[in-house]
Design an enzyme around this catalytic site. Structure first.
Site, PDB file in Angstrom:
ATOM      1  N   LYS A  73      15.297  24.718 -33.806  1.00  0.00           N
ATOM      2  CA  LYS A  73      16.449  24.696 -32.774  1.00  0.00           C
ATOM      3  C   LYS A  73      16.007  23.886 -31.592  1.00  0.00           C
ATOM      4  O   LYS A  73      15.973  24.679 -30.322  1.00  0.00           O
ATOM      5  CB  LYS A  73      16.625  26.354 -32.328  1.00  0.00           C
ATOM      6  CG  LYS A  73      17.353  27.084 -33.476  1.00  0.00           C
ATOM      7  CD  LYS A  73      17.814  28.311 -33.026  1.00  0.00           C
ATOM      8  CE  LYS A  73      18.524  29.036 -34.115  1.00  0.00           C
ATOM      9  NZ  LYS A  73      17.322  29.504 -35.236  1.00  0.00           N
ATOM     10  N   ARG A  85      17.761  39.302 -45.184  1.00  0.00           N
ATOM     11  CA  ARG A  85      17.593  40.763 -45.322  1.00  0.00           C
ATOM     12  C   ARG A  85      17.916  41.111 -46.644  1.00  0.00           C
ATOM     13  O   ARG A  85      17.231  41.830 -47.344  1.00  0.00           O
ATOM     14  CB  ARG A  85      18.081  41.734 -44.281  1.00  0.00           C
ATOM     15  CG  ARG A  85      17.208  41.250 -43.027  1.00  0.00           C
ATOM     16  CD  ARG A  85      17.988  41.978 -41.796  1.00  0.00           C
ATOM     17  NE  ARG A  85      17.492  41.456 -40.406  1.00  0.00           N
ATOM     18  CZ  ARG A  85      18.143  41.994 -39.322  1.00  0.00           C
ATOM     19  NH1 ARG A  85      19.220  42.900 -39.391  1.00  0.00           N
ATOM     20  NH2 ARG A  85      17.596  41.334 -38.104  1.00  0.00           N
ATOM     21  N   ILE A 139      13.301  17.940 -23.600  1.00  0.00           N
ATOM     22  CA  ILE A 139      13.550  16.389 -23.289  1.00  0.00           C
ATOM     23  C   ILE A 139      13.285  15.667 -24.598  1.00  0.00           C
ATOM     24  O   ILE A 139      12.664  15.879 -25.416  1.00  0.00           O
ATOM     25  CB  ILE A 139      12.672  16.097 -22.311  1.00  0.00           C
ATOM     26  CG1 ILE A 139      11.212  15.985 -22.569  1.00  0.00           C
ATOM     27  CG2 ILE A 139      12.711  16.809 -20.772  1.00  0.00           C
ATOM     28  CD1 ILE A 139      10.234  15.448 -21.624  1.00  0.00           C
ATOM     29  N   ASP A 187      13.432  25.700 -39.060  1.00  0.00           N
ATOM     30  CA  ASP A 187      14.551  26.092 -38.195  1.00  0.00           C
ATOM     31  C   ASP A 187      13.919  26.247 -36.660  1.00  0.00           C
ATOM     32  O   ASP A 187      13.716  27.278 -36.026  1.00  0.00           O
ATOM     33  CB  ASP A 187      15.250  27.176 -38.431  1.00  0.00           C
ATOM     34  CG  ASP A 187      16.398  27.761 -37.615  1.00  0.00           C
ATOM     35  OD1 ASP A 187      17.024  26.629 -37.114  1.00  0.00           O
ATOM     36  OD2 ASP A 187      16.707  28.737 -37.756  1.00  0.00           O
ATOM     37  N   ASP A 190      11.573  35.287 -42.651  1.00  0.00           N
ATOM     38  CA  ASP A 190      11.523  35.829 -41.156  1.00  0.00           C
ATOM     39  C   ASP A 190      10.383  36.699 -41.429  1.00  0.00           C
ATOM     40  O   ASP A 190      10.570  38.044 -41.172  1.00  0.00           O
ATOM     41  CB  ASP A 190      12.957  36.291 -40.798  1.00  0.00           C
ATOM     42  CG  ASP A 190      13.726  35.135 -40.540  1.00  0.00           C
ATOM     43  OD1 ASP A 190      13.364  33.861 -40.107  1.00  0.00           O
ATOM     44  OD2 ASP A 190      14.911  35.411 -40.778  1.00  0.00           O
TER      45      ASP A 190
END
Length: 231
Positions: free
Chosen positions: A63, A210, A67, A61, A12
């Site tokens: 998510k 983290r 459609i 990732d 991240d």
């Protein structure tokens, strides 16, 4: 299973440079990374290609919640990049999740995982969007939907793992973000758990962020996570 293969480190990061530094620091010890929306938006698909070129498994990732035609296109793009896992949102329903599964069939190494309920969501949050059941019930509902249409597994919190393993059987992948080490704050996660507890409950993989990525010495922190998974 080797504990190292069960750990996915979340990249991240807000730049390719920051991600590259972390991957270099972890070296051969870490074989799998999560690339999410932040790094993908900041650095583009080249960040994914670089990881794949180094022999790393990439959990993309995304998510996906669009459609079915658009979801299928995104899954095919992920497969072309060489990623190992891609996520689709279970709340999209069987049509959207099925589109992801069908698109992945052309890429034998690509596994489709359905997000159940994100780890920051509570019963009150579900009520806000008109879902009357609590998180526990919603997680199981979406997991069963995902399995029914052919997903390889699901994404869920550490606290959901035991019920999911019982419902989905021994072969499903269950990947758990939201893990925290015993001395960490759970941050925004409403349903956290330790990596050891998640694996003991039946998770196939844990996503660690983290605790490793913001540590003064990420390699030492990674070894501590790996040691915590030992039986």
């Amino acid at each position: 299973m080797d504990p190292t293969s069960q750990i996915i480190v979340a990249l991240d990061c807000d730049s390719r440079a920051a991600a590259d530094v972390l991957v270099e620091q972890l070296g051969e010890a870490c074989g799998a990374y999560k690339v999410g929306l932040e790094l993908l938006t900041a650095a583009g698909p080249d960040a994914v290609k670089a990881l794949v070129a180094q022999g790393k498994e990439v959990f993309l990732d995304l998510k996906l919640f669009e459609i079915p035609h658009s979801v299928a296109g995104a899954v095919r793009a992920a497969g072309t990049l060489g990623v190992s896992m891609v996520t689709v949102h279970g709340m999209g329903g069987s049509g959207i999740v099925s589109a992801a599964v069908e698109a992945a069939r052309d890429f034998p190494g690509l596994r489709v995982l359905a997000l159940t309920v994100v780890t920051s969501i509570t019963d009150a949050d579900l009520a806000d969007i008109g879902v009357g059941d609590g998180v526990d019930e919603q997680v199981l509902r979406l997991a069963r939907l995902a399995q029914r249409v052919g997903c390889h597994g699901v994404i869920a919190s550490p606290q959901d793992v035991a019920a999911l393993r019982s419902a989905l059987g021994p072969d499903a992948l269950i990947i758990t973000p939201g893990v925290t080490l015993s001395w960490e704050s759970p941050a925004e996660h409403a349903r956290p758990g330790t990596p050891h507890a998640a694996i003991a409950a039946g998770a196939s993989h844990v996503v660690v962020g983290r605790a490793v990525t913001r540590a003064a010495d990420p390699a030492t922190a990674f070894r501590a996570v790996r040691a915590s998974l030992a039986p």
